[in-house]
Design an enzyme around this catalytic site. Structure first.
Site, PDB file in Angstrom:
ATOM      1  N   THR A 124       0.851  -1.194   0.000  1.00  0.00           N
ATOM      2  CA  THR A 124       0.000   0.000   0.000  1.00  0.00           C
ATOM      3  C   THR A 124       0.890   1.248   0.000  1.00  0.00           C
ATOM      4  O   THR A 124       1.961   1.228  -0.604  1.00  0.00           O
ATOM      5  CB  THR A 124      -1.036  -0.036   1.151  1.00  0.00           C
ATOM      6  OG1 THR A 124      -0.362   0.172   2.389  1.00  0.00           O
ATOM      7  CG2 THR A 124      -1.806  -1.358   1.169  1.00  0.00           C
ATOM      8  N   GLU A 142       1.255  -3.045   4.676  1.00  0.00           N
ATOM      9  CA  GLU A 142       0.360  -1.891   4.822  1.00  0.00           C
ATOM     10  C   GLU A 142       1.166  -0.583   4.973  1.00  0.00           C
ATOM     11  O   GLU A 142       2.394  -0.588   5.044  1.00  0.00           O
ATOM     12  CB  GLU A 142      -0.572  -2.143   6.020  1.00  0.00           C
ATOM     13  CG  GLU A 142      -1.981  -2.546   5.588  1.00  0.00           C
ATOM     14  CD  GLU A 142      -2.775  -1.337   5.074  1.00  0.00           C
ATOM     15  OE1 GLU A 142      -2.184  -0.294   4.714  1.00  0.00           O
ATOM     16  OE2 GLU A 142      -4.000  -1.437   5.047  1.00  0.00           O
ATOM     17  N   HIS A 143       0.411   0.506   5.094  1.00  0.00           N
ATOM     18  CA  HIS A 143       0.979   1.861   5.068  1.00  0.00           C
ATOM     19  C   HIS A 143       2.091   2.093   6.108  1.00  0.00           C
ATOM     20  O   HIS A 143       2.062   1.554   7.206  1.00  0.00           O
ATOM     21  CB  HIS A 143      -0.130   2.890   5.306  1.00  0.00           C
ATOM     22  CG  HIS A 143      -0.749   2.753   6.673  1.00  0.00           C
ATOM     23  ND1 HIS A 143      -0.264   3.395   7.780  1.00  0.00           N
ATOM     24  CD2 HIS A 143      -1.771   1.990   7.106  1.00  0.00           C
ATOM     25  CE1 HIS A 143      -0.976   3.066   8.832  1.00  0.00           C
ATOM     26  NE2 HIS A 143      -1.904   2.198   8.458  1.00  0.00           N
ATOM     27  N   ASP A 144       3.044   2.901   5.743  1.00  0.00           N
ATOM     28  CA  ASP A 144       4.085   3.415   6.649  1.00  0.00           C
ATOM     29  C   ASP A 144       4.995   2.331   7.233  1.00  0.00           C
ATOM     30  O   ASP A 144       5.620   2.558   8.279  1.00  0.00           O
ATOM     31  CB  ASP A 144       3.461   4.241   7.795  1.00  0.00           C
ATOM     32  CG  ASP A 144       2.672   5.426   7.259  1.00  0.00           C
ATOM     33  OD1 ASP A 144       3.295   6.249   6.570  1.00  0.00           O
ATOM     34  OD2 ASP A 144       1.457   5.504   7.491  1.00  0.00           O
TER      35      ASP A 144
END
Ligand code: UDP
Length: 222
Positions: A124, A142-144
């Site tokens: 992502t 996932e993000h970050d």
């Protein structure tokens, strides 16, 4: 005189490599590169061809007339990947990233060289990933998240937001890693192993092996 065509290799002709070869073949076909320019490389003796593709030793691969040489390291053992990656640099061979056509890659993803992204992998947004990452079937990041070098995800790894995965960590099939907090990520330490199906709710120390739900360090029996 025409310049020599480039040569491409999947290094490792065992389980991992045989799963990567069809992706590599498809990637080259889409780029209009002839299938004969793609080979397996393996240091163990084997048949002349594996799944239709020529099998060469590394020495044969280097001896084959070619322009630039490109290699994807399709070997699950991350220490072996690191050793071979150093050899490639010495020989002027380029690390090659191979990905399935259905990989989803969102915004601001920095992906290091030599990755393998298997079918149904999703990366992502706002993610940084180091060199020679393996994301096997259906894994997501996932993000970050920040992922180090030579990290391996077996199939179906769920790596949620704000997680730091350090170099050489191995995450087993179907493991779930709990989301961290911005500025305070959940950390999977360097060389840690997360067992298949583990549910990781807390950071894991470097070199630690964790299993179960909630994941706990594996008790050594002596
Ligand atoms: N291999 C190699 N050079 C090395 C180490 C391993 O060519 O320095 C090859 C090995 O001969 C084998 C493959 O890499 O064919 C590793 O396969 P294995 O079944 O151990 O695991 P996989 O990575 O495919 O899951």
């Amino acid at each position: 005189m025409l310049p020599l065509a480039d040569l491409y290799a999947v290094y490792g002709a065992s389980g991992c490599g045989r799963g990567v070869m069809p992706l590599a073949r498809q990637q080259l076909a889409q780029a209009g590169i002839a299938p004969e320019r793609l080979v397996f490389v393996d240091d163990a003796p084997g048949p002349v061809r594996v799944n239709g593709q020529r099998l060469l030793t590394y020495a044969q691969f280097l001896a084959e007339p070619a322009g630039q040489r490109h290699v994807v390291l399709a070997i699950a053992n991350s220490a072996v990947r690191e050793k071979l990656a150093a050899r490639l640099i010495q020989e002027g061979v380029r690390p090659w990233t191979v990905h399935a056509t259905n990989v989803v890659r969102m915004d601001e993803v920095v992906l290091g060289e030599g990755a393998i992204l298997s079918p149904f992998v999703t990366l992502t947004s706002n993610i940084r990933i180091g060199r020679h990452f393996h994301a096997n079937l259906y894994s997501y990041v996932e993000h970050d998240c920040v992922i180090g070098d030579f990290v391996t995800f077996a199939p179906g790894v769920k790596c949620n937001g704000n997680i730091l995965v350090e170099d050489h960590a191995y995450i087993g099939a179907g493991a779930v890693i709990k989301q961290g907090v911005p500025g305070k990520p959940l950390v999977i330490g360097r060389g840690a192993i997360v067992g298949m199906g583990a549910v990781v709710t807390k950071s894991v120390l470097p070199g630690e092996v964790v299993v179960g739900n909630p994941a706990k360090p594996l008790q050594k029996k002596y």
